[in-house]
Enzyme design. Structure first.
Site, PDB file in Angstrom:
ATOM      1  N   GLY A   1       2.640   1.519  13.102  1.00  0.00           N
ATOM      2  CA  GLY A   1       1.774   0.478  13.675  1.00  0.00           C
ATOM      3  C   GLY A   1       1.603   0.657  15.180  1.00  0.00           C
TER       4      GLY A   1
ATOM      5  N   LEU B   1       2.250  -1.357  17.837  1.00  0.00           N
ATOM      6  CA  LEU B   1       3.350  -1.727  18.734  1.00  0.00           C
ATOM      7  C   LEU B   1       4.495  -0.713  18.623  1.00  0.00           C
ATOM      8  CD1 LEU B   1       4.658  -3.526  20.795  1.00  0.00           C
ATOM      9  CD2 LEU B   1       5.427  -5.045  18.948  1.00  0.00           C
TER      10      LEU B   1
ATOM     11  N   ASP C   1      10.265   0.086   3.079  1.00  0.00           N
ATOM     12  CA  ASP C   1       9.313  -0.962   2.691  1.00  0.00           C
ATOM     13  C   ASP C   1      10.037  -2.291   2.907  1.00  0.00           C
ATOM     14  OD1 ASP C   1       7.890  -2.951   1.300  1.00  0.00           O
ATOM     15  OD2 ASP C   1       7.064  -1.482  -0.091  1.00  0.00           O
ATOM     16  N   ILE C   2       9.518  -3.113   3.795  1.00  0.00           N
ATOM     17  CA  ILE C   2      10.242  -4.326   4.198  1.00  0.00           C
ATOM     18  C   ILE C   2      10.419  -5.336   3.061  1.00  0.00           C
ATOM     19  CG2 ILE C   2       9.706  -4.130   6.653  1.00  0.00           C
ATOM     20  CD1 ILE C   2       7.460  -6.252   6.176  1.00  0.00           C
TER      21      ILE C   2
ATOM     22  N   THR D   1      -1.152  -8.026   9.386  1.00  0.00           N
ATOM     23  CA  THR D   1      -1.727  -8.343  10.699  1.00  0.00           C
ATOM     24  C   THR D   1      -3.250  -8.558  10.683  1.00  0.00           C
ATOM     25  OG1 THR D   1      -1.888  -5.987  11.203  1.00  0.00           O
ATOM     26  CG2 THR D   1       0.088  -7.112  11.964  1.00  0.00           C
TER      27      THR D   1
ATOM     28  N   ASP E   1       0.760 -15.849  19.198  1.00  0.00           N
ATOM     29  CA  ASP E   1       0.204 -17.090  19.753  1.00  0.00           C
ATOM     30  C   ASP E   1      -0.582 -17.874  18.697  1.00  0.00           C
ATOM     31  OD1 ASP E   1      -1.593 -14.874  19.790  1.00  0.00           O
ATOM     32  OD2 ASP E   1      -2.959 -15.991  21.081  1.00  0.00           O
TER      33      ASP E   1
ATOM     34  N   TYR F   1      -2.920 -16.560   8.487  1.00  0.00           N
ATOM     35  CA  TYR F   1      -2.077 -15.602   9.223  1.00  0.00           C
ATOM     36  C   TYR F   1      -1.093 -16.350  10.124  1.00  0.00           C
ATOM     37  CZ  TYR F   1      -0.850 -12.308  12.981  1.00  0.00           C
ATOM     38  OH  TYR F   1      -0.177 -11.569  13.919  1.00  0.00           O
TER      39      TYR F   1
ATOM     40  N   LYS G   1       3.026 -16.522   9.868  1.00  0.00           N
ATOM     41  CA  LYS G   1       3.923 -16.079  10.947  1.00  0.00           C
ATOM     42  C   LYS G   1       4.863 -17.229  11.353  1.00  0.00           C
ATOM     43  CE  LYS G   1       3.804 -12.518  12.903  1.00  0.00           C
ATOM     44  NZ  LYS G   1       4.470 -11.210  12.658  1.00  0.00           N
TER      45      LYS G   1
ATOM     46  N   TRP H   1      -2.892 -11.256  21.728  1.00  0.00           N
ATOM     47  CA  TRP H   1      -3.974 -10.291  21.952  1.00  0.00           C
ATOM     48  C   TRP H   1      -3.456  -8.901  22.312  1.00  0.00           C
ATOM     49  CZ3 TRP H   1      -8.316 -13.016  25.292  1.00  0.00           C
ATOM     50  CH2 TRP H   1      -8.661 -14.227  24.698  1.00  0.00           C
TER      51      TRP H   1
HETATM   52  N1  LIG Z   1      -2.288  -7.067  16.938  1.00  0.00           N
HETATM   53  C1  LIG Z   1      -2.254  -8.204  17.629  1.00  0.00           C
HETATM   54  O1  LIG Z   1      -3.218  -8.587  18.333  1.00  0.00           O
HETATM   55  C2  LIG Z   1      -1.027  -9.067  17.603  1.00  0.00           C
HETATM   56  C3  LIG Z   1      -1.004 -10.217  18.395  1.00  0.00           C
HETATM   57  C4  LIG Z   1       0.126 -10.995  18.376  1.00  0.00           C
HETATM   58  C5  LIG Z   1       1.213 -10.632  17.597  1.00  0.00           C
HETATM   59  N2  LIG Z   1       1.151  -9.534  16.813  1.00  0.00           N
HETATM   60  C6  LIG Z   1       2.329  -9.178  15.998  1.00  0.00           C
HETATM   61  O2  LIG Z   1       2.878  -7.988  16.535  1.00  0.00           O
HETATM   62  C7  LIG Z   1       3.477  -7.210  15.490  1.00  0.00           C
HETATM   63  C8  LIG Z   1       2.974  -5.785  15.569  1.00  0.00           C
HETATM   64  O3  LIG Z   1       1.559  -5.793  15.416  1.00  0.00           O
HETATM   65  P1  LIG Z   1       0.726  -4.454  15.422  1.00  0.00           P
HETATM   66  O4  LIG Z   1      -0.553  -4.749  16.100  1.00  0.00           O
HETATM   67  O5  LIG Z   1       1.562  -3.310  15.869  1.00  0.00           O
HETATM   68  O6  LIG Z   1       0.426  -4.311  13.865  1.00  0.00           O
HETATM   69  P2  LIG Z   1      -0.091  -3.071  13.022  1.00  0.00           P
HETATM   70  O7  LIG Z   1      -0.645  -2.013  13.919  1.00  0.00           O
HETATM   71  O8  LIG Z   1      -0.946  -3.619  11.937  1.00  0.00           O
HETATM   72  O9  LIG Z   1       1.265  -2.490  12.405  1.00  0.00           O
HETATM   73  C9  LIG Z   1       1.925  -3.134  11.363  1.00  0.00           C
HETATM   74  C10 LIG Z   1       2.612  -2.054  10.568  1.00  0.00           C
HETATM   75  O10 LIG Z   1       3.313  -2.661   9.476  1.00  0.00           O
HETATM   76  C11 LIG Z   1       3.239  -1.762   8.418  1.00  0.00           C
HETATM   77  N3  LIG Z   1       3.528  -2.360   7.118  1.00  0.00           N
HETATM   78  C12 LIG Z   1       2.696  -3.072   6.324  1.00  0.00           C
HETATM   79  N4  LIG Z   1       3.330  -3.394   5.174  1.00  0.00           N
HETATM   80  C13 LIG Z   1       4.580  -2.878   5.269  1.00  0.00           C
HETATM   81  C14 LIG Z   1       5.695  -2.864   4.401  1.00  0.00           C
HETATM   82  N5  LIG Z   1       5.662  -3.451   3.188  1.00  0.00           N
HETATM   83  N6  LIG Z   1       6.825  -2.242   4.806  1.00  0.00           N
HETATM   84  C15 LIG Z   1       6.885  -1.635   6.001  1.00  0.00           C
HETATM   85  N7  LIG Z   1       5.846  -1.587   6.858  1.00  0.00           N
HETATM   86  C16 LIG Z   1       4.712  -2.213   6.491  1.00  0.00           C
HETATM   87  C17 LIG Z   1       1.834  -1.225   8.464  1.00  0.00           C
HETATM   88  O11 LIG Z   1       1.728  -0.023   7.739  1.00  0.00           O
HETATM   89  P3  LIG Z   1       0.336   0.354   7.015  1.00  0.00           P
HETATM   90  O12 LIG Z   1      -0.674   0.391   8.110  1.00  0.00           O
HETATM   91  O13 LIG Z   1       0.650   1.680   6.422  1.00  0.00           O
HETATM   92  O14 LIG Z   1       0.070  -0.740   6.040  1.00  0.00           O
HETATM   93  C18 LIG Z   1       1.650  -1.029   9.959  1.00  0.00           C
HETATM   94  O15 LIG Z   1       2.019   0.281  10.335  1.00  0.00           O
HETATM   95  C19 LIG Z   1       3.162  -7.949  14.203  1.00  0.00           C
HETATM   96  O16 LIG Z   1       4.270  -8.741  13.851  1.00  0.00           O
HETATM   97  C20 LIG Z   1       2.015  -8.862  14.561  1.00  0.00           C
HETATM   98  O17 LIG Z   1       2.001 -10.013  13.741  1.00  0.00           O
HETATM   99  C21 LIG Z   1       0.063  -8.721  16.814  1.00  0.00           C
END
Ligand SMILES: NC(=O)c1ccc[n+]([C@@H]2O[C@H](COP(=O)([O-])OP(=O)(O)OC[C@H]3O[C@@H](n4cnc5c(N)ncnc54)[C@H](OP(=O)(O)O)[C@@H]3O)[C@@H](O)[C@H]2O)c1
Length: 286
Positions: free
Chosen positions: A11, A13, A36-37, A62, A102, A125, A129, A150
């Site tokens: 992902g 982050l 796999d979580i 996400t 947020d 969503y 969370k 964001w």
């Molecule tokens: N993006 C934002 O704007 C934002 C804002 C605030 C908070 N957050 C939080 O920040 C965190 C990181 O976000 P991010 O943007 O890095 O998200 P991301 O790019 O969507 O990454 C999430 C990762 O989780 C993986 N995943 C999905 N199902 C899974 C499973 N069963 N077991 C293990 N891994 C799994 C996904 O893999 P696949 O792609 O292969 O499914 C993906 O690599 C999340 O908790 C999100 O809620 C994000």
């Protein structure tokens, strides 16, 4: 050296953390295929093999709009899997660090949200969370939650990369001007998260937020300016883009307690845009 196991290793982050935080921490990244979580056996395998001090849980459902129609899947990943992760961390003596959002807030306040303001999510969503946070503390009172708004970076799918594409394709790009928060460069966040982990903070909820506030329109203008884009960026209201999901109009987070842990004030969001674009361009050219 502290050992950190990261979930969701592919992902955005996690990729930021890999780039910025691997120095001074011993970091083990796990992809969905490896850990796999939702799978108890996977947790047992990795936690008994690696004995991490901290589990940085970035894996999540996400897709904010997608969650409205895939509620079961969103809750499976953001609530049930978080419960399992928090419990397993307690059993194996690893600190559980959950990344949250947020979007647990409804945006009706007119001052930055504090960690103890009650969640009141508008979306599936956000609600998944918020329930995940609560369940993590029920299973494991030593949990750390860091909420962030964001998130963008050179990796994955995010607003910055979308804007860069649109600026190249169009003469005019309309962007929402009535949703306000603080954009978070994942690289900057990863750097501070490293310090946060090293400083071993007390359990609880923390907010990470770069200083200042911006609308999506302000953010887009900054990306356009710094990338040398020639498109016209036009402000519009949220109503201009009909959507199945409600997002908070105001979700600036108050980062005071996070700043106390890392021992410094967080820098302006605007500087982080420049840094992130610069990194993106360097990585793109290499
Ligand atoms: N993006 C934002 O704007 C934002 C804002 C605030 C908070 N957050 C939080 O920040 C965190 C990181 O976000 P991010 O943007 O890095 O998200 P991301 O790019 O969507 O990454 C999430 C990762 O989780 C993986 N995943 C999905 N199902 C899974 C499973 N069963 N077991 C293990 N891994 C799994 C996904 O893999 P696949 O792609 O292969 O499914 C993906 O690599 C999340 O908790 C999100 O809620 C994000």
């Amino acid at each position: 050296m502290k050992k950190v196991l990261v979930t969701g290793g592919h992902g955005q982050l996690a990729k930021c953390f890999k780039r910025e935080a691997s120095e001074r921490l011993n970091v083990v990244f796990t992809s969905k295929a490896q850990l796999d979580i939702c799978e108890e056996d996977d947790w047992d395998f990795w936690l008994s093999r690696e004995h991490p001090d901290v589990v940085l849980h970035t894996a999540a459902y996400t897709d904010v709009a997608g969650a409205e129609t895939a509620q079961d899947q969103a809750r499976r990943l953001n609530v049930d899997a978080v419960r399992l992760a928090a419990r397993k961390c307690r059993m194996y003596g690893a600190r559980f660090l959950l990344i949250s959002t947020d979007y647990v807030f409804d945006g009706s306040l007119r001052r930055p949200y504090r960690p103890d303001d009650p969640p009141s999510p508008l979306s599936v969503y956000g609600s998944s969370k918020a329930d995940g946070e609560r369940t993590a503390f029920e299973e494991n009172p030593d949990t750390l939650v860091v909420r962030v708004s964001w998130l963008y970076s050179p990796y994955g799918k995010n607003f910055m990369l979308t804007m860069l594409r649109l600026f190249a394709e169009r003469e005019e790009v309309k962007v929402v001007n009535d949703q306000v928060a603080s954009p978070t460069c994942g690289l900057t966040f990863a750097n501070y998260l490293k310090q946060f982990i090293l400083n071993d903070p007390p359990a609880g909820i923390y907010h990470f937020s770069l200083s200042g506030e911006a609308s999506w329109y302000d953010f887009a203008k900054a990306i356009c300016e710094d990338s040398g884009g020639t498109a016209r960026v036009e402000p519009v209201n949220t109503a201009a883009f009909p959507s199945n999901v409600s997002r908070p109009a105001y979700s600036k987070l108050d980062a005071t307690s996070f700043e106390k842990v890392v021992g410094e004030s967080l820098p302006p969001w605007r500087n982080a845009v420049t840094y992130c674009l610069h990194t993106h361009q360097n990585e793109h050219n290499n």
